[in-house]
Motif scaffolding. Structure first.
Motif, PDB file in Angstrom:
ATOM      1  N   VAL A  20       0.831  -1.198   0.000  1.00  6.08           N
ATOM      2  CA  VAL A  20       0.000   0.000   0.000  1.00  6.08           C
ATOM      3  C   VAL A  20       0.871   1.256   0.000  1.00  6.08           C
ATOM      4  CG1 VAL A  20      -1.942  -1.112   1.164  1.00  6.08           C
ATOM      5  CG2 VAL A  20      -0.187   0.008   2.517  1.00  6.08           C
ATOM      6  N   LYS A  21       0.235   2.382  -0.284  1.00  4.34           N
ATOM      7  CA  LYS A  21       0.889   3.686  -0.229  1.00  4.34           C
ATOM      8  C   LYS A  21       0.464   4.343   1.080  1.00  4.34           C
ATOM      9  CE  LYS A  21      -0.758   6.993  -2.839  1.00  4.34           C
ATOM     10  NZ  LYS A  21      -1.071   7.903  -3.950  1.00  4.34           N
ATOM     11  N   VAL A  22       1.437   4.870   1.819  1.00  3.19           N
ATOM     12  CA  VAL A  22       1.163   5.521   3.094  1.00  3.19           C
ATOM     13  C   VAL A  22       1.773   6.922   3.084  1.00  3.19           C
ATOM     14  CG1 VAL A  22       1.454   5.430   5.608  1.00  3.19           C
ATOM     15  CG2 VAL A  22       1.191   3.299   4.311  1.00  3.19           C
ATOM     16  N   THR A  23       0.946   7.920   3.340  1.00  7.11           N
ATOM     17  CA  THR A  23       1.445   9.281   3.496  1.00  7.11           C
ATOM     18  C   THR A  23       1.769   9.483   4.974  1.00  7.11           C
ATOM     19  OG1 THR A  23       0.114  10.094   1.658  1.00  7.11           O
ATOM     20  CG2 THR A  23       0.888  11.737   3.244  1.00  7.11           C
ATOM     21  N   THR A  69       5.735   4.194  -0.699  1.00 10.92           N
ATOM     22  CA  THR A  69       5.041   3.192  -1.499  1.00 10.92           C
ATOM     23  C   THR A  69       5.649   1.817  -1.251  1.00 10.92           C
ATOM     24  OG1 THR A  69       6.502   3.627  -3.378  1.00 10.92           O
ATOM     25  CG2 THR A  69       4.411   4.848  -3.306  1.00 10.92           C
ATOM     26  N   LYS A  73       0.782  -4.447   3.742  1.00 18.04           N
ATOM     27  CA  LYS A  73      -0.498  -4.116   4.384  1.00 18.04           C
ATOM     28  C   LYS A  73      -0.434  -4.238   5.904  1.00 18.04           C
ATOM     29  CE  LYS A  73      -3.933  -4.729   0.854  1.00 18.04           C
ATOM     30  NZ  LYS A  73      -5.204  -5.323   0.504  1.00 18.04           N
ATOM     31  N   GLY A  75       2.121  -3.549   7.688  1.00 22.78           N
ATOM     32  CA  GLY A  75       3.072  -2.564   8.208  1.00 22.78           C
ATOM     33  C   GLY A  75       4.512  -3.026   8.172  1.00 22.78           C
ATOM     34  N   LYS A 101       2.246   1.945   9.095  1.00 16.91           N
ATOM     35  CA  LYS A 101       1.086   1.147   8.730  1.00 16.91           C
ATOM     36  C   LYS A 101      -0.011   2.113   8.326  1.00 16.91           C
ATOM     37  CE  LYS A 101      -1.830  -2.651  10.188  1.00 16.91           C
ATOM     38  NZ  LYS A 101      -2.142  -3.617  11.231  1.00 16.91           N
ATOM     39  N   LYS A 102      -0.669   1.824   7.234  1.00 16.20           N
ATOM     40  CA  LYS A 102      -1.735   2.708   6.750  1.00 16.20           C
ATOM     41  C   LYS A 102      -2.866   2.740   7.776  1.00 16.20           C
ATOM     42  CE  LYS A 102      -4.342   3.854   2.688  1.00 16.20           C
ATOM     43  NZ  LYS A 102      -3.611   4.548   1.657  1.00 16.20           N
ATOM     44  N   GLY A 106      -7.662   5.519   6.122  1.00 13.47           N
ATOM     45  CA  GLY A 106      -6.986   5.999   4.926  1.00 13.47           C
ATOM     46  C   GLY A 106      -6.340   7.366   5.080  1.00 13.47           C
ATOM     47  N   PRO A 108      -3.631  10.252   6.478  1.00 11.74           N
ATOM     48  CA  PRO A 108      -2.172  10.190   6.643  1.00 11.74           C
ATOM     49  C   PRO A 108      -1.783   9.721   8.052  1.00 11.74           C
ATOM     50  CG  PRO A 108      -2.816  12.270   5.649  1.00 11.74           C
ATOM     51  CD  PRO A 108      -4.084  11.590   6.097  1.00 11.74           C
ATOM     52  N   LEU A 109      -0.654   9.057   8.134  1.00 13.61           N
ATOM     53  CA  LEU A 109      -0.063   8.653   9.401  1.00 13.61           C
ATOM     54  C   LEU A 109       0.672   9.880   9.948  1.00 13.61           C
ATOM     55  CD1 LEU A 109       0.736   6.412  11.453  1.00 13.61           C
ATOM     56  CD2 LEU A 109       2.693   5.945   9.966  1.00 13.61           C
TER      57      LEU A 109
END
Length: 114
Positions: A20-23, A69, A73, A75, A101-102, A106, A108-109
């Motif tokens: 997954v993509k995590v901001t 990126t 999933k 983490g 971890k996302k 959804g 941002p972290l």
């Protein structure tokens, strides 16, 4: 042989969905170094692709945002490095390890460093 050729793309696409993509966003502070300001935030996940954000270095605390990126999933651990520069152009760094971890919603972290 044809059935084997079809199995490869299915397995490969299943792997692609596991990442997954995590901001990651927040603030970076260099207050513990006196007159230093943060100029760079780098985040390097154990699994996935690193990203960095160059900061203007105008204030003791600066906002940052990076997009990671290829994060699994479930983490992964990551290392954040904040580069601080003082008025004499001397550099100091702050290193923090955390889990990427996302968030379930959804969003941002949020991680603040300093």
């Amino acid at each position: 042989m044809a059935s084997l050729a079809l199995a490869v793309p299915v397995a490969a696409s299943g792997t692609a969905h596991a990442a997954v993509k995590v901001t990651v966003k927040g603030t970076a502070s260099c207050a513990k170094f006196g007159d230093s300001t943060p100029t760079l935030v780098e985040i390097k996940p154990t699994k996935g692709n690193p990203d960095s954000d160059e900061l203007p270095g105008d204030d003791e605390t600066e906002p940052y945002s990076v997009v990671l990126t290829g994060i699994p999933k479930n983490g992964t651990k990551a290392k954040a490095t904040v580069t601080c520069v003082d008025s004499d152009n001397e550099k100091n760094t702050i290193n923090k390890t955390f889990t990427v971890k996302k968030p379930p919603n959804g969003a941002p972290l949020v991680k603040n460093f300093g």
